[in-house]
Design a protein around this motif. Structure first.
Motif, PDB file in Angstrom:
ATOM      1  N   LYS A 160      43.591  42.469  44.840  1.00 13.62           N
ATOM      2  CA  LYS A 160      43.887  41.806  43.575  1.00 13.62           C
ATOM      3  C   LYS A 160      43.863  40.297  43.745  1.00 13.62           C
ATOM      4  CE  LYS A 160      46.648  44.810  40.559  1.00 13.62           C
ATOM      5  NZ  LYS A 160      47.976  44.965  39.911  1.00 13.62           N
ATOM      6  N   CYS A 161      43.177  39.632  42.839  1.00 15.92           N
ATOM      7  CA  CYS A 161      43.047  38.177  42.949  1.00 15.92           C
ATOM      8  C   CYS A 161      44.278  37.480  42.365  1.00 15.92           C
ATOM      9  CB  CYS A 161      41.786  37.696  42.269  1.00 15.92           C
ATOM     10  SG  CYS A 161      41.901  37.538  40.485  1.00 15.92           S
ATOM     11  N   MET A 162      44.329  36.172  42.540  1.00 15.93           N
ATOM     12  CA  MET A 162      45.514  35.408  42.133  1.00 15.93           C
ATOM     13  C   MET A 162      45.732  35.474  40.631  1.00 15.93           C
ATOM     14  SD  MET A 162      43.276  32.202  42.483  1.00 15.93           S
ATOM     15  CE  MET A 162      42.372  31.576  41.073  1.00 15.93           C
ATOM     16  N   ARG A 163      44.668  35.656  39.863  1.00 14.14           N
ATOM     17  CA  ARG A 163      44.843  35.714  38.413  1.00 14.14           C
ATOM     18  C   ARG A 163      45.314  37.092  37.951  1.00 14.14           C
ATOM     19  NH1 ARG A 163      39.393  33.196  36.056  1.00 14.14           N
ATOM     20  NH2 ARG A 163      38.680  33.694  38.160  1.00 14.14           N
ATOM     21  N   CYS A 164      44.988  38.113  38.689  1.00 16.87           N
ATOM     22  CA  CYS A 164      45.337  39.480  38.280  1.00 16.87           C
ATOM     23  C   CYS A 164      46.640  39.959  38.900  1.00 16.87           C
ATOM     24  CB  CYS A 164      44.221  40.447  38.631  1.00 16.87           C
ATOM     25  SG  CYS A 164      42.705  40.102  37.720  1.00 16.87           S
ATOM     26  N   ASN A 165      47.249  39.149  39.741  1.00 21.62           N
ATOM     27  CA  ASN A 165      48.493  39.579  40.400  1.00 21.62           C
ATOM     28  C   ASN A 165      49.726  39.347  39.517  1.00 21.62           C
ATOM     29  OD1 ASN A 165      48.720  40.967  42.796  1.00 21.62           O
ATOM     30  ND2 ASN A 165      47.915  39.247  43.989  1.00 21.62           N
TER      31      ASN A 165
ATOM     32  N   ILE B 247      36.738  40.264  46.704  1.00 21.37           N
ATOM     33  CA  ILE B 247      36.345  40.910  45.452  1.00 21.37           C
ATOM     34  C   ILE B 247      37.565  41.527  44.800  1.00 21.37           C
ATOM     35  CG2 ILE B 247      34.873  42.646  44.391  1.00 21.37           C
ATOM     36  CD1 ILE B 247      33.030  42.399  46.794  1.00 21.37           C
ATOM     37  N   CYS B 248      37.837  41.121  43.564  1.00 22.48           N
ATOM     38  CA  CYS B 248      39.015  41.651  42.867  1.00 22.48           C
ATOM     39  C   CYS B 248      38.694  43.015  42.245  1.00 22.48           C
ATOM     40  CB  CYS B 248      39.461  40.682  41.776  1.00 22.48           C
ATOM     41  SG  CYS B 248      40.907  41.255  40.869  1.00 22.48           S
ATOM     42  N   ASP B 249      39.487  44.018  42.597  1.00 19.52           N
ATOM     43  CA  ASP B 249      39.266  45.361  42.069  1.00 19.52           C
ATOM     44  C   ASP B 249      39.574  45.427  40.575  1.00 19.52           C
ATOM     45  OD1 ASP B 249      38.620  46.384  44.598  1.00 19.52           O
ATOM     46  OD2 ASP B 249      40.743  46.635  45.082  1.00 19.52           O
ATOM     47  N   GLU B 250      40.393  44.493  40.129  1.00 18.53           N
ATOM     48  CA  GLU B 250      40.847  44.504  38.740  1.00 18.53           C
ATOM     49  C   GLU B 250      39.817  43.864  37.796  1.00 18.53           C
ATOM     50  OE1 GLU B 250      43.979  45.751  38.804  1.00 18.53           O
ATOM     51  OE2 GLU B 250      44.884  45.377  36.809  1.00 18.53           O
ATOM     52  N   CYS B 251      39.495  42.614  38.049  1.00 22.33           N
ATOM     53  CA  CYS B 251      38.618  41.887  37.129  1.00 22.33           C
ATOM     54  C   CYS B 251      37.184  41.803  37.625  1.00 22.33           C
ATOM     55  CB  CYS B 251      39.152  40.479  36.875  1.00 22.33           C
ATOM     56  SG  CYS B 251      39.152  39.390  38.305  1.00 22.33           S
TER      57      CYS B 251
END
Ligand code: MN
Ligand code: MN
Ligand code: ZN
Ligand code: ZN
Lengths: 138, 138
Positions: free
Chosen positions: A133-138, A97-101
DNA sequence: ACGTCATTGCAACATTGTTGCAAAATATTT
DNA sequence: AAATATTTTGCAACAATGTTGCAATGACGT
């Protein structure tokens, strides 16, 4: 698209209805997991809230989707792999689970490691949820 | 009992109130984790529902208790180890939920294994929840 | 096209959680 | 110990989430 909506519903002895087709399609299109609220928003006033609840419940029972435990205790659902069937889930993969998005990913290729439990404890299911953080939000 | 309620509250700069004392005591006496509803039942009409919510929230923020993710997405809380502090949780242990009696255990001595994530994913927290039969129900 | 059975929508209700605000309790100062 | 300042509590009101019964609608096999 390799996933046939009609086929899946038939295979599970479910009658083909608008709500089931549309909701299943949402899962196929979606990159991440979906919450009840997501489906409600995406479908507007097309279906009743109760219908969505019942459809999700049916899909889980049939092994079409699975629930994902989250740290913030909101219920999310994602498509199961082919091996899952009626009351027989085999989703032993890690969830992220991405904390960002907020996106919830099924990491199908990361299997849950087995854990040594104290004497007397017997496991039937193990859930591993990673947040960050997921790969898109990193 | 090695755990001093008053000490713990003072250490965290919390004023000593009836609700905080009673609720913290419940956690100390309890073998397993507690849900909001458990506390509400055990305390009868002594405290308002809202007070219980706010007390739990405060305890989590101060690192006195931690939440436990569950497969059925009901929120449960358990005491933290001494090392946890304000916004600094170190509860990297496995949790066990008994399908039979519903008890939630903190397996303090079973640490969560690290998992290899796909490229681009960065973990900040890992939760591992096992369900099955506990030592008393086996 | 018809009858049967499953699904849907609606209403009503239950549970869970949040917020603003005045009253009460706790902590601090005098 | 009393007065003051600060925090916490209870209440009310609300929002979000989830469940159930039942009549109307829709899907399916013949
Ligand atoms: Mn999954
Ligand atoms: Mn724990
Ligand atoms: Zn992300
Ligand atoms: Zn048990």
């Amino acid at each position: 698209m390799l996933y046939s909506i009609i086929e899946t519903l038939k295979k599970n002895q479910l009658s083909i209805t608008d709500s089931r087709k549309k909701i299943l399609e949402m899962f196929i299109r979606s990159k991440g997991a979906l919450a009840h609220a997501d489906i409600e928003h995406q479908s507007g006033t097309e279906f009743d809230r109760v219908t969505i609840y019942r459809t999700l419940q049916t899909f889980v029972e049939k092994g079409i989707i699975h629930t994902i435990p989250t740290a913030d205790n909101s219920v999310r659902y994602a498509l199961c792999k082919d091996e899952c069937g009626q009351g027989q889930h085999h989703d032993d993969h890690v969830h992220f689970i991405c904390d960002e998005c907020g996106t919830t990913y099924c990491l199908d290729h990361v299997t849950v490691p087995s854990v040594d439990l104290p004497a007397g404890f017997k496991a039937t299911q193990t859930d591993l949820v990673v947040s960050g953080k997921c790969m898109r939000c990193n």
